[in-house]
Enzyme design. Structure first.
Site, PDB file in Angstrom:
ATOM      1  N   HIS A  99       0.830  -1.210   0.000  1.00  0.00           N
ATOM      2  CA  HIS A  99       0.000   0.000   0.000  1.00  0.00           C
ATOM      3  C   HIS A  99       0.858   1.252   0.000  1.00  0.00           C
ATOM      4  O   HIS A  99       2.054   1.224   0.299  1.00  0.00           O
ATOM      5  CB  HIS A  99      -0.998  -0.030   1.154  1.00  0.00           C
ATOM      6  CG  HIS A  99      -0.458   0.290   2.512  1.00  0.00           C
ATOM      7  ND1 HIS A  99      -0.517   1.539   3.066  1.00  0.00           N
ATOM      8  CD2 HIS A  99       0.106  -0.506   3.462  1.00  0.00           C
ATOM      9  CE1 HIS A  99      -0.015   1.516   4.289  1.00  0.00           C
ATOM     10  NE2 HIS A  99       0.376   0.295   4.559  1.00  0.00           N
ATOM     11  N   ASP A 150       6.369   2.828   7.139  1.00  0.00           N
ATOM     12  CA  ASP A 150       5.020   2.322   6.899  1.00  0.00           C
ATOM     13  C   ASP A 150       4.227   3.307   6.056  1.00  0.00           C
ATOM     14  O   ASP A 150       3.757   4.333   6.557  1.00  0.00           O
ATOM     15  CB  ASP A 150       4.328   2.115   8.247  1.00  0.00           C
ATOM     16  CG  ASP A 150       2.943   1.517   8.112  1.00  0.00           C
ATOM     17  OD1 ASP A 150       2.580   1.062   7.014  1.00  0.00           O
ATOM     18  OD2 ASP A 150       2.223   1.495   9.124  1.00  0.00           O
ATOM     19  N   GLU A 180      -5.101   1.518   2.930  1.00  0.00           N
ATOM     20  CA  GLU A 180      -4.848   0.364   3.790  1.00  0.00           C
ATOM     21  C   GLU A 180      -4.948   0.755   5.251  1.00  0.00           C
ATOM     22  O   GLU A 180      -5.456  -0.009   6.073  1.00  0.00           O
ATOM     23  CB  GLU A 180      -3.463  -0.217   3.489  1.00  0.00           C
ATOM     24  CG  GLU A 180      -3.143  -1.508   4.229  1.00  0.00           C
ATOM     25  CD  GLU A 180      -2.470  -1.322   5.594  1.00  0.00           C
ATOM     26  OE1 GLU A 180      -2.237  -2.328   6.274  1.00  0.00           O
ATOM     27  OE2 GLU A 180      -2.203  -0.153   5.986  1.00  0.00           O
ATOM     28  N   GLU A 181      -4.444   1.937   5.574  1.00  0.00           N
ATOM     29  CA  GLU A 181      -4.374   2.345   6.972  1.00  0.00           C
ATOM     30  C   GLU A 181      -5.751   2.450   7.616  1.00  0.00           C
ATOM     31  O   GLU A 181      -5.896   2.279   8.824  1.00  0.00           O
ATOM     32  CB  GLU A 181      -3.630   3.677   7.103  1.00  0.00           C
ATOM     33  CG  GLU A 181      -2.158   3.634   6.714  1.00  0.00           C
ATOM     34  CD  GLU A 181      -1.303   2.819   7.665  1.00  0.00           C
ATOM     35  OE1 GLU A 181      -1.849   2.208   8.602  1.00  0.00           O
ATOM     36  OE2 GLU A 181      -0.079   2.792   7.474  1.00  0.00           O
ATOM     37  N   ASP A 206       4.734  -4.558   3.334  1.00  0.00           N
ATOM     38  CA  ASP A 206       4.148  -3.353   3.928  1.00  0.00           C
ATOM     39  C   ASP A 206       5.299  -2.527   4.489  1.00  0.00           C
ATOM     40  O   ASP A 206       5.949  -1.801   3.750  1.00  0.00           O
ATOM     41  CB  ASP A 206       3.142  -3.772   5.000  1.00  0.00           C
ATOM     42  CG  ASP A 206       2.274  -2.624   5.500  1.00  0.00           C
ATOM     43  OD1 ASP A 206       2.751  -1.490   5.501  1.00  0.00           O
ATOM     44  OD2 ASP A 206       1.123  -2.867   5.897  1.00  0.00           O
ATOM     45  N   HIS A 245       3.585   5.101  12.997  1.00  0.00           N
ATOM     46  CA  HIS A 245       2.366   5.892  12.845  1.00  0.00           C
ATOM     47  C   HIS A 245       2.467   7.281  13.470  1.00  0.00           C
ATOM     48  O   HIS A 245       1.439   7.879  13.818  1.00  0.00           O
ATOM     49  CB  HIS A 245       1.160   5.155  13.413  1.00  0.00           C
ATOM     50  CG  HIS A 245       0.618   4.083  12.529  1.00  0.00           C
ATOM     51  ND1 HIS A 245      -0.614   3.485  12.729  1.00  0.00           N
ATOM     52  CD2 HIS A 245       1.134   3.481  11.424  1.00  0.00           C
ATOM     53  CE1 HIS A 245      -0.830   2.573  11.799  1.00  0.00           C
ATOM     54  NE2 HIS A 245       0.234   2.542  10.994  1.00  0.00           N
TER      55      HIS A 245
END
Length: 570
Positions: free
Chosen positions: A347, A357, A394-395, A423, A510
């Site tokens: 993604h 990420d 995706e998140e 990923d 994140h």
């Protein structure tokens, strides 16, 4: 001059052999060896791809993420890989307002802001990062005493009730990230009667003792782990069918009440906060002292369970929108079995800059694409079709990949060979893989062919097995990444590869600080782990695409089933 019969025969044989070499196509194995050779791999190219992809924050549904999609298309196209964008109209959420006030004497109003640092090269675009929030969180305002619930697991609540006599009903619970999915933290709290949830990144798990990013890899005190709290797969308003508009208008959708009744979105409000804010809240909590393994780092305050006397006033208001997301699909058509598909996926959307990420995986995907393009220039064509897929949203809940699977379910169920996912493909040293068992031996074989990026004197396999035991394959479960719909909805063999361990194993996960600087300093300074990941990923795909008989090993599957059956009570 006369020539003997023997001499003539010899000359003819030699001439024929040369002619045979001229007309016989290059063996597939030659191309496979070339794919992982130093002549085709390029860490400088990966460096540039990642730097380009992470120049701006690019959350799903944003203009910046659409621009990143265009960049992926351009790289695919320049690599002789025809590509196209598949768009879906999906339900996403963004924060409209947030506030968190600790009512003590005096009261504290938290800023809920991640701080830039001196010399931060991305300070000019930091305001483009979406404010800290939980995607699909319940809007609402609550005020109640606060209870500390460790990681918010079922067993943590049992400890609170059975050993300490603490009831969290009617409270706002304070939980720390880790151990379980954040959506389950909120769900468990609701089931225990809590009215709100605050989740913080404990320094014990994510922070350094004295230094943090940019000096060390650790999450700074103001760092916040954002993310979704949705428990399903795909667009919540179109469960089981694709969110694509037909020619006569909008597709059918569930309304908000129907989505809530489905049980996959939270029913109480929640917010993520930093380590600094979490500790400040912790100091307001009285009651029994928490057990030793519930305590924080050595210089943290004493963790108590509550409830209160501190009271948290938590307010969150979200905005539900129907946004356009874009999957990029590149196609290298198979020469002999064009209707069989080997699928590589990663993604693109990120909560912030996404250096680990997910764009370490995107950069590796683009590296695979460029190498395959170079093989095509040399005459290679795959036996089966290879699809290179770059997913969106995706998140939020694996939305882009799930919508695509829902739209193409029948053809994928009958024609897909395998799905190979990446990923957070590079978050540090150490090769890790999760896979369905029939791919085990193929992945072992690939790691034997590729050099360890941190020790070129040995293969990845040798490094992986240095403990003396066989490689420990993780198994794919839950909704960890985009493999989920392929494996769980359609039953396609799947794998997920990475350097650096678990997806949450790098401290800036994140947060605002998952940027190119962190990757260059701590994740992969020479970008050789990216190169190695692309080599393993692409090599497995080539074998699946080119070998006449699919190289699956069902002995591994049988052994796995035997182990599982031992734990089943008939």
């Amino acid at each position: 001059m006369k020539t003997s019969t023997t001499t003539t025969t010899t000359i003819l044989a030699i001439a024929t052999s040369y002619l045979f070499l001229l007309i016989t196509p290059t063996q597939k194995s030659t191309y496979h060896s070339l794919f992982i050779s130093d002549s085709l791999s390029d860490n400088a190219s990966i460096y540039n791809h990642l730097k380009t992809l992470t120049r701006r924050p690019h959350v799903a549904g944003s203009k910046a993420n659409a621009e990143a999609a265009s960049y992926v298309v351009s790289v695919f196209t320049s690599s002789y890989i025809p590509s196209h964008i598949v768009s879906y109209e999906v339900s996403l959420t963004y924060p409209l307002s947030r506030s968190l006030v600790l009512i003590t004497n005096p009261s504290t109003t938290f800023t809920l802001h991640q701080e830039t640092y001196e010399g931060d090269p991305y300070a000019d675009v930091a305001d483009e990062v979406v404010p800290t929030f939980h995607a699909y969180a319940k809007s609402g305002t609550v005020a109640a005493p606060v209870c500390y619930v460790n990681y918010g697991r079922v067993e943590d609540y049992l400890t609170l009730k059975d050993k300490n006599g603490v009831n969290v009903s009617g409270t706002v619970v304070l939980a720390r990230h880790g151990k379980i999915y954040r959506g389950d933290i909120v769900k468990n709290a609701y089931e225990e009667g809590a009215v709100g949830v605050v989740i913080y990144s404990d320094r014990k798990d994510y922070g350094g003792e004295e230094k943090w990013f940019p000096d060390e890899k650790w999450l700074p005190p103001s760092g916040v782990q954002v993310g979704t709290v949705y428990g399903g797969l795909g667009d919540p308003t179109t469960p089981g069918w694709a969110s694509s508009s037909s020619g006569d208008g909008e597709c059918e959708r569930l309304n908000k009440d129907e989505v809530e009744k489905g049980g996959d979105v939270p029913l109480i409000p929640s917010l993520p906060v930093s380590a600094a804010d979490g500790e400040k809240i912790m100091r307001s909590i009285g009651g029994p002292v928490a057990e030793d393994d519930w305590q924080g780092s050595k210089d943290a305050p004493i963790y108590r369970l509550g409830p209160g006397p501190g009271i948290l006033n938590l307010s969150y208001k979200g905005q539900d929108v129907i946004a356009t997301i874009q999957n990029v699909i590149g196609v290298i058509e198979g020469a002999e079995e064009p209707d069989r598909f080997v699928i590589l996926g990663n993604h693109r959307d990120a909560w912030t800059f996404g250096a680990v990420d997910p764009n370490s995986g995107t950069a590796a995907l683009l590296e695979v694409a460029q190498r395959l393009g170079k093989l095509q220039k040399k005459g290679w064509r795959p036996r089966r079709t290879i699809l290179l897929c770059n997913w969106d949203a995706e998140e939020y809940g694996l939305i882009g990949s799930t919508e695509w699977v829902e739209e193409n379910r029948e053809i994928l169920a009958s024609k897909a060979v395998a799905y190979l996912n990446a990923d957070c493909v590079v978050g540090g040293p150490g090769f890790n893989v999760r896979a369905t068992p029939q791919l085990d031996e193929l992945i072992k074989r690939a790691t034997q062919e590729v050099k360890d990026p941190d020790n070129s004197s040995q293969s990845i396999y040798e490094s992986w097995t240095s403990s003396g035991s066989s490689p420990l394959f993780g198994r794919l479960g839950g909704g960890g990444s985009d493999y989920a719909s392929f494996l769980q909805h359609v039953g396609i063999p799947a794998a997920d590869i990475a350097f650096g361990g678990d997806v949450a194993g790098y401290p800036v996960y994140h947060s605002l600080y998952d940027d190119f600087v962190w990757m260059e300093k701590f994740g992969d300074p020479m970008f050789q782990r990216h190169v190695a990941a692309a080599s393993v990923w692409g090599l497995v795909a080539l074998w699946l695409a080119d070998e006449e008989f699919l190289p699956f090993d069902y002995l591994s599957y049988a052994k796995e089933l035997q182990v599982c059956l031992q734990f089943i009570r008939w």
